[in-house]
Design an enzyme around this catalytic site. Structure first.
Site, PDB file in Angstrom:
ATOM      1  N   TRP A 345       6.443   8.583   7.592  1.00 49.93           N
ATOM      2  CA  TRP A 345       6.963   8.086   8.448  1.00 49.93           C
ATOM      3  C   TRP A 345       8.197   7.275   8.041  1.00 49.93           C
ATOM      4  CZ3 TRP A 345       5.257   2.672  10.877  1.00 49.93           C
ATOM      5  CH2 TRP A 345       4.912   1.705   9.974  1.00 49.93           C
ATOM      6  N   ASP A 346       8.127   7.009   6.622  1.00 44.71           N
ATOM      7  CA  ASP A 346       9.396   6.462   6.109  1.00 44.71           C
ATOM      8  C   ASP A 346      10.845   7.065   6.727  1.00 44.71           C
ATOM      9  OD1 ASP A 346       6.831   6.181   4.518  1.00 44.71           O
ATOM     10  OD2 ASP A 346       7.897   5.558   2.641  1.00 44.71           O
ATOM     11  N   GLU A 485      -2.450  -0.740   5.992  1.00 43.29           N
ATOM     12  CA  GLU A 485      -3.280   0.285   5.522  1.00 43.29           C
ATOM     13  C   GLU A 485      -4.249  -0.624   4.678  1.00 43.29           C
ATOM     14  OE1 GLU A 485      -1.162   2.834   3.170  1.00 43.29           O
ATOM     15  OE2 GLU A 485      -0.453   4.079   4.971  1.00 43.29           O
ATOM     16  N   LYS A 597      -1.354  -5.478   4.479  1.00 45.55           N
ATOM     17  CA  LYS A 597      -0.453  -5.144   3.439  1.00 45.55           C
ATOM     18  C   LYS A 597       1.035  -4.868   3.836  1.00 45.55           C
ATOM     19  CE  LYS A 597       0.077  -0.479   1.429  1.00 45.55           C
ATOM     20  NZ  LYS A 597      -0.359   0.829   0.828  1.00 45.55           N
ATOM     21  N   GLN A 598       1.321  -4.997   5.463  1.00 45.95           N
ATOM     22  CA  GLN A 598       2.680  -4.768   5.986  1.00 45.95           C
ATOM     23  C   GLN A 598       2.695  -4.998   7.211  1.00 45.95           C
ATOM     24  OE1 GLN A 598       2.123  -0.645   4.538  1.00 45.95           O
ATOM     25  NE2 GLN A 598       3.752  -0.142   6.014  1.00 45.95           N
TER      26      GLN A 598
HETATM   27  C1  BGC Z   1       2.593   2.400   2.886  1.00 46.30           C
HETATM   28  C2  BGC Z   1       2.967   3.537   3.978  1.00 46.30           C
HETATM   29  C3  BGC Z   1       4.261   4.549   3.371  1.00 46.30           C
HETATM   30  C4  BGC Z   1       3.564   5.291   2.251  1.00 46.30           C
HETATM   31  C5  BGC Z   1       4.948   5.543   1.748  1.00 46.30           C
HETATM   32  C6  BGC Z   1       2.318   3.293   1.342  1.00 46.30           C
HETATM   33  O1  BGC Z   1       2.048   2.413   0.523  1.00 46.30           O
HETATM   34  O2  BGC Z   1       1.488   1.575   3.517  1.00 46.30           O
HETATM   35  O3  BGC Z   1       3.425   2.770   5.079  1.00 46.30           O
HETATM   36  O4  BGC Z   1       4.365   5.364   4.597  1.00 46.30           O
HETATM   37  O5  BGC Z   1       3.391   3.937   1.393  1.00 46.30           O
HETATM   38  O6  BGC Z   1       5.916   5.038   1.130  1.00 46.30           O
END
Ligand code: BGC
Length: 755
Positions: A345-346, A485, A597-598
């Site tokens: 999704w980045d 996550e 985490k985010q």
């Molecule tokens: C993040 C995801 C991201 C992925 C790739 C993961 O650590 O939690 O949101 O899409 O890294 O960058």
């Protein structure tokens, strides 16, 4: 030239110049080799190459990735393949090989000129035997002709007289951290040209790469004559006199079986007709000039932010496929091995807004990749027992799920990764990106031919994925992973549920539009996707009844069911630290705590910005921001926090989040820049400048700005393309002048600043 020294890194002189276009390194520090390889990554939207040195070092992490060249591999299913290194150019001075770790470096400067898209290096070197030679290297991957790459090396002897030789070669066995992917089909050298024809071991993709070596001035050619070899190389020797400059050029062409059935012949033919270095360079510079005309951001009053922002945009542009709509941008761009070159999704959520609003043709390609891979998404839905299209959390060439299910843990144990099974918000992220591309560009044709199918078939997936909860009289979405996550297998993640609500509502609006604007297409889609009227009623019902736990008085939203019952933790007590909270406490323990985490609820409030008032945003910010691992959680977070902090008028806090994102690679803020560029963060940086500090909001009449400029910023200037017209934003601390390029006088609008 004025240099600013970097405040935050010790023993390092990563310098920036006053015109804001150059990243400069003035010291060769072997301890930072890999970090700087990432920093000096170049590319041209076709391939990306880490900034390793021409002369090569045994501990370097050299890599060239070409979009779409995947090969099978255990665990990660498929990975983007490290291709033969085109940089190699070895100089021998009187039998001594030029290298930075032998002899003495008397002067050193490496520079990424972002305006011109060139990396160059100047070195004065005293060889172990005491000869002094000046080197000037310059390289670029042509933005004007994606199959052409070039290196120029100027060698000036200060005091040496004698033989100098220059050798070039192709390593036929580049690997991905030890994993082999190539078999040589043919290779050789003749008349100062070398070539290598290779094929990937499993996916059988072919690559043809060729290079020729040219020398200006008098020289004695001792190069190999026609020689077939699996390790193609050739060299040129010349007699060097003190104070004399000899210029050596290496021109490279590269093709793969993705573009032609005969990549080797095509590469050799192209090499034979390629124009001179200076002609190639001129075309390359002109191409960059055009890109910057539309995509540049000018920041006055903060040179560090200026350089950092341009750096992030530069790295996105060199990774963006202008000529290919079957590939997309991986999380490490084309600059590193982690995530195996898979698509997350980045791209859709973090990178696309920059592309959509400044390079719409690129955005269109990135989204068309999602349409080309919809069959993979349908297979994934079907295998999991659902209808419609369920996009892969990690996607590659076909759109099938390629997230590894198990990865090795630190103590040799196997860790189950659930993202591929249940990080389902990706399907709505793709729909969201498609919708916003359409909204911002007005590209009805794309929506008719591609976007509508994506949005409607993913809506169908949701219809089959939700579960009716009779006790609560609501729809649930159970067993998911939201953006945060740190918590997996949760029920009713607010982000997922409310984004799905938006998705279904948008799908209904889209359907109405399609039926009116393009009745033939809607009739075809109705048959193809089995879109009966009852289905639309069901979507409306689901959208109305998706469960979310939100306090009606305060507006505080629970991230998922049970989140508020988890142990609360004061993150400040763990400072100082150099690891993520998950790294410190372990996966299971973090899962049991309120540690993000985010951004998750906050991510929702950003993406659906117009649906939440300031009070609700503030309430949720005050709750979730202190519980987020800002320093070592996900690199996707800081830019989003910067934007939301602007929305609640906390510009100072916004600035510190923003700089954390903007410098993540240049200053190695998270100590992992060596692994490659942080692409999503780079896209977030653009959004933070435009939507955060610029305060840009989209209205039905186009974009308007309510700037929140950080302290010191005296000017912020950028342009946005809204439905085929350019809007120029030239913002100062006090007010905004926003105008369309055409009809400037009549259409000039002044917007009072909120800051
Ligand atoms: C993040 C995801 C991201 C992925 C790739 C993961 O650590 O939690 O949101 O899409 O890294 O960058």
């Amino acid at each position: 030239m004025v240099y600013l020294s970097n405040q935050t890194t010790q023993n390092e002189q990563q310098l920036v110049d006053s015109d804001g276009w150059n990243v400069i390194e003035t010291e060769f520090n072997p301890a930072q080799l890999h970090h700087k390889e990432t920093v000096f990554t170049t590319g041209n939207g076709y391939l990306g190459t880490r900034g390793t040195f021409e002369e090569g070092y045994s501990n370097e992490l050299s890599a060239t990735f070409i979009h779409g060249i995947y090969d099978d591999v255990a665990i990660a299913t498929t990975e983007l393949v490290n291709c033969p290194n085109w940089l190699t150019l070895v100089v021998n001075v009187g039998g001594e090989r030029f290298r930075l770790d032998a002899g003495e470096i008397m002067y050193y400067e490496r520079r990424l000129d972002m305006r011109l898209g060139i990396v160059n290096r100047e070195v004065r070197w005293r060889s172990p035997k005491g000869h002094t030679i000046d080197f000037h290297f310059e390289r670029f991957a042509s933005l004007a002709d994606r199959h052409v790459l070039a290196i120029r090396c100027q060698i000036t002897s200060q005091d040496f007289e004698g033989e100098v030789s220059v050798e070039i070669e192709f390593d036929p066995n580049p690997h991905n951290h030890g994993v082999k992917h190539w078999k040589t089909l043919d290779g050789g050298s003749a008349d100062n040209t070398i070539w290598l024809h290779s094929q990937t071991l499993h996916s059988k993709m072919q690559l043809g790469i060729a290079a020729k070596l040219l020398v200006e001035g008098n020289f004695e050619d001792k190069g190999d004559k026609v020689e077939l070899s699996s390790h193609p190389h050739t060299s040129i020797s010349f007699h060097c006199l003190p104070k004399q400059t000899v210029t050596v050029e290496k021109i490279i062409t590269v093709f793969t079986s993705r573009e032609t059935e005969t990549p080797m012949t095509t590469a050799l033919n192209r090499l034979a007709e390629v124009p001179s270095y200076s002609t190639l360079l001129a075309a390359h510079i002109a191409a960059w000039e055009k890109v910057w005309q539309d995509s540049d951001i000018v920041i006055e009053g903060d040179i560090k932010a200026q350089i950092a922002v341009r750096y992030n945009l530069f790295q996105l542009i060199v990774a963006a496929p202008l000529h290919d709509d079957r590939v997309s941008i991986p999380p490490k761009t084309l600059s590193g091995f982690p995530y195996s070159g898979h698509i997350f999704w980045d791209t859709d959520i973090f990178i696309l807004p920059f592309m959509t609003l400044t390079q719409p043709a690129l955005a269109r390609n990135l989204l068309t990749y999602r349409h080309h891979t919809i069959e993979g998404a349908r297979r994934k839905a079907k295998e999991a027992g659902y209808a419609g299209a369920m996009y892969a959390w990690e996607s590659a060439a076909t759109g099938d799920e390629v997230t590894p299910r198990w990865v090795p843990g630190l103590n040799g144990e196997s860790i189950r990764i659930w993202c591929g099974d249940i990080e389902v918000h990706i399907s709505t992220d793709v729909a969201y990106a498609a919708w916003h591309y359409w909204l911002y560009t007005g590209d009805d044709e794309w929506m008719r031919d591609r976007g509508a199918e994506i949005i409607l078939d993913t809506a169908k997936f949701w219809e089959s994925r939700v579960e009716w909860n009779p006790e609560r009289n609501s729809y649930d979405i159970r067993d998911v992973i939201g953006p945060d996550e740190n918590h997996d297998r949760v029920d009713n993640n607010a982000f997922t549920n409310l984004m799905v609500q938006w998705h279904l509502q948008s799908a209904l609006m889209l359907w109405d539009w399609l039926c009116q604007a393009y009745p033939d297409t809607s009739a075809q889609l109705k048959t193809k996707l089995n879109l009966e009227a009852e289905r639309f009623e069901k979507w409306a019902l689901i959208a109305n009844k998706l469960y979310v736990n939100q306090d009606p008085n305060t507006g505080l939203m629970e991230q998922f069911e049970g989140f508020f019952q988890l142990e609360d933790v004061n993150l400040a007590e763990y400072e100082p630290r150099t690891k993520s909270m998950q790294g410190l406490l372990g996966i299971e323990a973090t899962n049991q705590k309120q540690i993000l985490k985010q951004p998750d609820v906050l991510m929702l409030m950003y993406l659906l910005r117009d649906r939440y008032d300031r009070k609700t945003l503030e309430t949720n910010w005050n709750y979730y921001s202190p519980r987020t691992d800002h320093s070592y959680g996900s690199s996707l977070g800081p830019a989003i926090h910067a934007i939301l902090a602007c929305d609640i008028n906390q510009t100072t806090e916004a600035y510190s989040h923003f700089m954390r994102a903007a410098l993540v690679d240049l200053e190695d803020v998270r100590c992992n820049a060596a692994e490659g560029v942080h692409a999503a963060s780079a896209g977030g940086v653009w959004q933070a400048v435009v939507f955060g500090f610029g305060g840009v909001r989209m209205t039905q009449f186009g974009p308007i700005a309510c700037p929140n400029l950080p302290q010191g910023w005296t000017r912020l200037k950028f342009r946005l393309n809204w439905r085929n017209e350019w809007y120029e934003f030239d913002l100062t601390g006090n007010h905004t002048v926003e105008k369309k390029t055409e009809q400037e006088e009549q259409e000039m609008v002044f917007v009072e600043a909120v800051a």
